[in-house]
Design a protein around this motif. Structure first.
Motif, PDB file in Angstrom:
ATOM      1  N   UNK A 148     -76.751  47.204  90.042  1.00 27.33           N
ATOM      2  CA  UNK A 148     -75.838  46.492  89.149  1.00 27.33           C
ATOM      3  C   UNK A 148     -74.432  47.057  89.189  1.00 27.33           C
ATOM      4  N   UNK A 149     -74.318  48.373  89.364  1.00 32.46           N
ATOM      5  CA  UNK A 149     -72.979  48.946  89.379  1.00 32.46           C
ATOM      6  C   UNK A 149     -72.309  48.759  90.736  1.00 32.46           C
TER       7      UNK A 149
ATOM      8  N   UNK B 123     -89.557  49.029  98.741  1.00 26.28           N
ATOM      9  CA  UNK B 123     -88.702  49.042  99.934  1.00 26.28           C
ATOM     10  C   UNK B 123     -88.350  47.610 100.322  1.00 26.28           C
ATOM     11  N   UNK B 124     -89.363  46.750 100.329  1.00 21.04           N
ATOM     12  CA  UNK B 124     -89.162  45.349 100.685  1.00 21.04           C
ATOM     13  C   UNK B 124     -88.174  44.677  99.723  1.00 21.04           C
ATOM     14  N   UNK B 125     -88.341  44.940  98.442  1.00 24.47           N
ATOM     15  CA  UNK B 125     -87.462  44.344  97.435  1.00 24.47           C
ATOM     16  C   UNK B 125     -86.019  44.787  97.627  1.00 24.47           C
ATOM     17  N   UNK B 126     -85.833  46.083  97.866  1.00 23.84           N
ATOM     18  CA  UNK B 126     -84.475  46.598  98.053  1.00 23.84           C
ATOM     19  C   UNK B 126     -83.826  45.903  99.250  1.00 23.84           C
ATOM     20  N   UNK B 127     -84.637  45.683 100.297  1.00 26.59           N
ATOM     21  CA  UNK B 127     -84.142  45.016 101.488  1.00 26.59           C
ATOM     22  C   UNK B 127     -83.719  43.574 101.174  1.00 26.59           C
ATOM     23  N   UNK B 128     -84.584  42.838 100.461  1.00 29.91           N
ATOM     24  CA  UNK B 128     -84.286  41.442 100.128  1.00 29.91           C
ATOM     25  C   UNK B 128     -83.056  41.339  99.238  1.00 29.91           C
ATOM     26  N   UNK B 129     -83.040  42.149  98.177  1.00 29.43           N
ATOM     27  CA  UNK B 129     -81.956  42.059  97.200  1.00 29.43           C
ATOM     28  C   UNK B 129     -80.623  42.409  97.832  1.00 29.43           C
ATOM     29  N   UNK B 130     -80.668  43.220  98.887  1.00 31.09           N
ATOM     30  CA  UNK B 130     -79.424  43.613  99.540  1.00 31.09           C
ATOM     31  C   UNK B 130     -78.799  42.422 100.254  1.00 31.09           C
ATOM     32  N   UNK B 131     -79.645  41.620 100.920  1.00 28.71           N
ATOM     33  CA  UNK B 131     -79.074  40.533 101.711  1.00 28.71           C
ATOM     34  C   UNK B 131     -78.576  39.400 100.821  1.00 28.71           C
ATOM     35  N   UNK B 132     -78.986  39.397  99.554  1.00 24.20           N
ATOM     36  CA  UNK B 132     -78.533  38.346  98.650  1.00 24.20           C
ATOM     37  C   UNK B 132     -77.061  38.490  98.312  1.00 24.20           C
ATOM     38  N   UNK B 133     -76.602  39.739  98.238  1.00 21.61           N
ATOM     39  CA  UNK B 133     -75.224  39.929  97.800  1.00 21.61           C
ATOM     40  C   UNK B 133     -74.253  39.689  98.941  1.00 21.61           C
TER      41      UNK B 133
ATOM     42  N   UNK C  39     -90.788  48.364  89.249  1.00 17.32           N
ATOM     43  CA  UNK C  39     -90.170  47.356  88.390  1.00 17.32           C
ATOM     44  C   UNK C  39     -88.661  47.474  88.415  1.00 17.32           C
ATOM     45  N   UNK C  40     -88.177  48.704  88.592  1.00 19.19           N
ATOM     46  CA  UNK C  40     -86.738  48.895  88.675  1.00 19.19           C
ATOM     47  C   UNK C  40     -86.167  48.200  89.906  1.00 19.19           C
ATOM     48  N   UNK C  41     -86.996  48.081  90.962  1.00 18.94           N
ATOM     49  CA  UNK C  41     -86.517  47.366  92.147  1.00 18.94           C
ATOM     50  C   UNK C  41     -86.649  45.853  91.976  1.00 18.94           C
ATOM     51  N   UNK C  42     -87.511  45.412  91.045  1.00 21.85           N
ATOM     52  CA  UNK C  42     -87.738  43.978  90.867  1.00 21.85           C
ATOM     53  C   UNK C  42     -86.799  43.367  89.840  1.00 21.85           C
ATOM     54  N   UNK C  43     -86.616  44.055  88.702  1.00 23.26           N
ATOM     55  CA  UNK C  43     -85.883  43.471  87.575  1.00 23.26           C
ATOM     56  C   UNK C  43     -84.508  44.101  87.445  1.00 23.26           C
ATOM     57  N   UNK C  44     -83.653  43.419  86.692  1.00 21.30           N
ATOM     58  CA  UNK C  44     -82.321  43.955  86.462  1.00 21.30           C
ATOM     59  C   UNK C  44     -82.169  44.594  85.096  1.00 21.30           C
ATOM     60  N   UNK C  45     -82.793  43.990  84.077  1.00 21.80           N
ATOM     61  CA  UNK C  45     -82.540  44.487  82.729  1.00 21.80           C
ATOM     62  C   UNK C  45     -83.371  45.728  82.446  1.00 21.80           C
ATOM     63  N   UNK C  46     -82.706  46.769  81.922  1.00 26.51           N
ATOM     64  CA  UNK C  46     -83.384  48.025  81.642  1.00 26.51           C
ATOM     65  C   UNK C  46     -84.483  47.827  80.604  1.00 26.51           C
ATOM     66  N   UNK C  47     -84.199  46.984  79.595  1.00 24.82           N
ATOM     67  CA  UNK C  47     -85.197  46.752  78.550  1.00 24.82           C
ATOM     68  C   UNK C  47     -86.440  46.102  79.137  1.00 24.82           C
ATOM     69  N   UNK C  48     -86.224  45.144  80.055  1.00 28.03           N
ATOM     70  CA  UNK C  48     -87.366  44.477  80.679  1.00 28.03           C
ATOM     71  C   UNK C  48     -88.205  45.446  81.484  1.00 28.03           C
ATOM     72  N   UNK C  49     -87.536  46.323  82.259  1.00 26.06           N
ATOM     73  CA  UNK C  49     -88.268  47.304  83.061  1.00 26.06           C
ATOM     74  C   UNK C  49     -89.106  48.193  82.158  1.00 26.06           C
TER      75      UNK C  49
END
Lengths: 259, 68
Positions: free
Chosen positions: A97-98, A249-259, A174-184
């Motif tokens: 997020x940062x 690892x997979x999630x970090x990879x996917x989320x990276x290409x989105x930005x 969950x930290x790799x899946x979700x964005x909101x800290x409360x949700x995690x």
């Protein structure tokens, strides 16, 4: 490997800067010490609280050392787990997020070493905190309550540490899946608590569930003669941890290409 | 004060008090040095000082804005 060490050093530095290396071990240590102290002085505490009718006497059995150690573990299973989840919940999502992770991935770095460094630093924080707190609880129990069987305590402690590793891995996933800290925090605490309750209520269905690990470790402490086997749960728990790691690892990879 | 005379082993209780003090002092120092926090600073001072252990923990978890 070089990248992993680089990331690992960065994670450790960051944990130090955000005071995690200070407050998480201290809180675990306080939690561990509190249980034997409170147990030892419970009669005095109740007496000084007043409201006791005249002439009434309380007879309370002072529990044995191993029972107090088991109570400490159940203390860790509520407050300790919460502290653990809160301290590591933003390790992956915060950087996403940062914008730090986008900056990192602008260079050709390996996702595996990035996530593995997070995992390794999380595991070392959990291990150091728990070992410190458990050792404190052990020392105080021996000083104030009574002797603790060495073999049973070490075995139960290691088994419980594996459960904490499971909870930490789940939080990082969950930290790799979700964005909101409360949700995690909410989802990982809910899953961990449900798993642990399910193994108390339906022990026959959940014999191999990682959620039975805290239960088994408390049993090992209290009745070491008829020990329950934990092999299935341990193996499944290790598989889960590896699985969580790969999804992350997979999630970090996917989320990276989105930005 | 009979609580002082009774057989309470103060050398074993002291570490708990010291650990809590360390926690609160570090939280306050970090709060003092922080440029910005979530929520007003004076509120965090009250929380850290009044809510025993969990006050400091709450500050470390929720109060700090990471300046990374």
């Amino acid at each position: 490997m070089r990248q992993f060490l680089l990331f690992f050093r960065k994670e450790m530095l960051e944990m130090g800067r955000s005071y995690k290396w200070l407050w998480v071990p201290i809180v675990f240590l306080i939690l561990g010490i509190m249980q034997p102290v409170v147990t030892r002085f419970l009669p005095e505490i109740i007496e000084s609280a007043g409201n006791m009718p005249e002439g009434m006497t309380i007879t309370m059995e002072i529990p044995t050392g191993t029972e107090v150690m088991a109570q400490t573990l159940s203390q860790y299973n509520s407050v300790g787990l919460m502290i653990l989840v809160l301290s590591i919940m933003t390790m992956i999502s915060g950087e996403r997020q940062s914008g730090v992770s986008q900056m990192i991935f602008a260079k050709p770095v390996s996702f595996v070493s990035y996530v593995a460094a997070k995992w390794a630093s999380m595991l070392s924080l959990v291990t150091v905190s728990f070992v410190l707190g458990y050792a404190g609880a052990w020392y105080y129990t021996v000083q104030m309550i009574g002797s603790v069987e060495t073999g049973a305590a070490i075995k139960a402690g290691l088994l419980y540490l594996l459960w904490l590793w499971f909870a930490g891995s789940l939080t990082l996933l969950l930290s790799s899946l979700l964005n909101s800290a409360a949700g995690i925090a909410f989802v990982s605490l809910a899953v961990v608590i449900l798993l642990s309750i399910a193994s108390q209520w339906l022990p026959s269905f959940t014999a191999y569930s990682p959620g039975s690990l805290p239960q088994i470790s408390m049993q090992w402490l209290q009745a070491s003669d008829k020990s329950t086997s934990a092999l299935g749960a341990v193996i499944l728990c290790l598989i889960c941890i590896m699985f969580f790691f790969m999804i992350a690892v997979y999630q970090v990879k996917i989320k990276k290409s989105k930005f | 004060m009979d609580i002082m005379n009774s057989s309470i082993p103060w050398n074993l209780i002291m570490p708990i008090i010291v650990l809590q003090l360390i926690l609160a002092v570090v939280a306050l120092v970090s709060l003092y040095k922080a440029e910005a926090t979530r929520g007003p600073k004076w509120l965090w001072v009250i929380i850290i000082l009044c809510v025993n252990i969990l006050g400091s923990v709450a500050y470390f978890v929720f109060g700090r804005k990471d300046a990374s």
